[in-house]
Design an enzyme around this catalytic site. Structure first.
Site, PDB file in Angstrom:
ATOM      1  N   GLY A 161      -8.946   3.446  -1.395  1.00 46.18           N
ATOM      2  CA  GLY A 161      -7.589   3.520  -1.938  1.00 46.18           C
ATOM      3  C   GLY A 161      -7.335   2.424  -2.939  1.00 46.18           C
ATOM      4  CG  ASN A 162      -4.746   2.803  -5.847  1.00 49.56           C
ATOM      5  OD1 ASN A 162      -3.549   2.727  -5.584  1.00 49.56           O
ATOM      6  ND2 ASN A 162      -5.306   3.928  -6.310  1.00 49.56           N
ATOM      7  NE  ARG A 163      -4.963  -5.584  -3.917  1.00 45.18           N
ATOM      8  CZ  ARG A 163      -6.203  -5.686  -4.381  1.00 45.18           C
ATOM      9  NH1 ARG A 163      -6.540  -5.035  -5.490  1.00 45.18           N
ATOM     10  NH2 ARG A 163      -7.101  -6.430  -3.764  1.00 45.18           N
TER      11      ARG A 163
ATOM     12  CB  ALA B 285      -2.713   4.266  -8.818  1.00 46.86           C
TER      13      ALA B 285
END
Length: 397
Positions: A205-207, A273
């Site tokens: 995943g990402n932030r 994102a």
């Protein structure tokens, strides 16, 4: 939206009256003209001098004073909006039944402008049938409720009854004065991260938190658009009218949802994102730790922006986002051409206060002919800048 607007703030006798100072400050910073009225009970919680200093005008505390007697009708005609915050149970009852024993109620009865009221009281008072009836009565007169928040109350109890935070109150007024220039539009907005499962426990995943996309959705709805929000896995959500949310988890799910809705939309803003890659295989059981290195084979996810751009009709607009750490404008323009976007929102995670997780952002709007720089702003203000550009491009078509 509040610049130049004439706002009356009525303050009644709640412990939450201290927040009225923050409301006045926020209105002044937004460029509004502010006049403050206080009930006598309110002066026990916050000084009229404080609000007079912040508003730069005398505070009226009694209809029998010279200022109150001469101005209560004039103020009701002067204002663009009348905000009563906090509104106690007592003041709610007086407003609902026209009991005119204060400057606050006298001006309310004289006002020809929209009236917003933000209650504040203990949970049992808020839930009492008498209070519910008074709220319903005020709404039946065409007044606007700014609903209470839940949380810890002055009594020590937890529950409904807290005064809405000043930021939400100010945003409600801002939304009221939104231009409506997206009325008739249907806008697809993607927001948040995607999670690409490795096994039943782990994911890539990402932030991203989805804050920017949710701000865009709420701002677009306030300007009259119907919004299709496709939201990745995040703790945040929105419930504003005009926004229909589809929750997804993976890039494949977001791709499917976007493709299914795109043909019915007049514009798309792709702020999510989205993971570029996903694991080639998802393990059915938890991957066990071993002594050696772990190798993962990744495959490309569909490029949502490119596919929407390839199928874009002449009457559709498409806006992309680019988060770049180097060669930002050059990379954004390359993306603009490849994916047939109308413009790109460019930002960098290296800018203090911008990027994932912040309530603020600093952007550049990049199209084929120019780059427009903006200062660091709240994400809601950034959303308005993006929508202003969307409307401007739409008007040139």
């Amino acid at each position: 939206m509040l610049a130049g607007k004439k706002v009356i703030l009525g303050v009644s006798g709640s412990i939450a009256a201290y927040k009225s100072a923050l409301i006045v400050r926020g209105l002044i910073r937004a460029g509004a003209q502010v006049r403050v009225l206080m009930t006598p009970a309110a002066t026990e919680f916050i000084s009229p001098l404080t609000l007079a200093t912040l508003s730069k005008h005398e505070v009226i505390t009694s209809v029998h004073s010279e200022a109150g007697w001469n101005n209560h009708v004039e103020l009701g005609l002067w204002a663009d909006v009348y905000l009563i915050a906090p509104t106690t149970a007592t003041t709610l009852a007086k407003l609902a039944h026209g009991i005119c024993d204060s400057a606050l109620v006298a001006v309310y009865l004289s006002a020809r402008c929209p009236v917003f009221f933000a209650p504040a009281m203990d949970v049992d008072m808020w839930l009492h049938p008498a209070t519910r009836a008074n709220v319903a009565t005020l709404q039946s007169y065409g007044n606007y409720l700014i609903d209470v928040d839940s949380g810890e109350l002055a009594s020590g109890l937890n529950g409904q009854g807290r005064l809405a935070e000043p930021e939400r109150i100010l945003q409600t007024l801002t939304d009221h004065f939104s231009p409506g220039d997206l009325t008739g539009s249907r806008i697809l907005i993607t927001a948040g991260p995607t999670h690409e499962d490795l096994d039943p426990v782990r994911y890539l995943g990402n932030r991203s938190t989805g804050k920017m996309g949710i701000a865009l959705a709420e701002a677009a709805a306030a300007r009259g658009a119907e919004v299709e929000l496709i939201l990745g896995p995040t703790e945040l959500s929105t419930s504003v009218p005009g926004v229909t949310t589809t929750n997804v988890r993976s890039a494949l799910e977001m791709h499917a949802a976007a493709m299914a809705r795109w043909s019915d939309c007049t514009a798309g803003i792709l702020s999510a994102a989205v993971a570029d890659y996903r694991p080639a295989e998802v393990a059915k059981e938890k991957i066990k730790k071993s002594d050696g290195a772990l190798q993962l084979r990744l495959v490309r996810n569909p490029d949502i922006a490119a596919e929407l751009g390839a199928s874009k009709r002449p009457d559709q607009l498409l806006v992309g986002f680019a988060l770049e750490t180097e060669n930002g404008v050059e990379n954004a323009r390359g993306k603009l051409e490849r994916k047939q976007l109308d413009f790109i929102v460019l930002n960098s995670p290296r800018t203090p206060g911008a990027g994932f997780g912040h309530d603020t952002n600093q952007i550049q709007l990049v199209d084929r002919n120019m780059v427009t720089d903006f200062e660091l702003k709240s994400k809601r203000a950034v959303a308005e800048d993006i929508l202003d550009r969307l409307v401007a491009v739409k008007q040139t078509r």
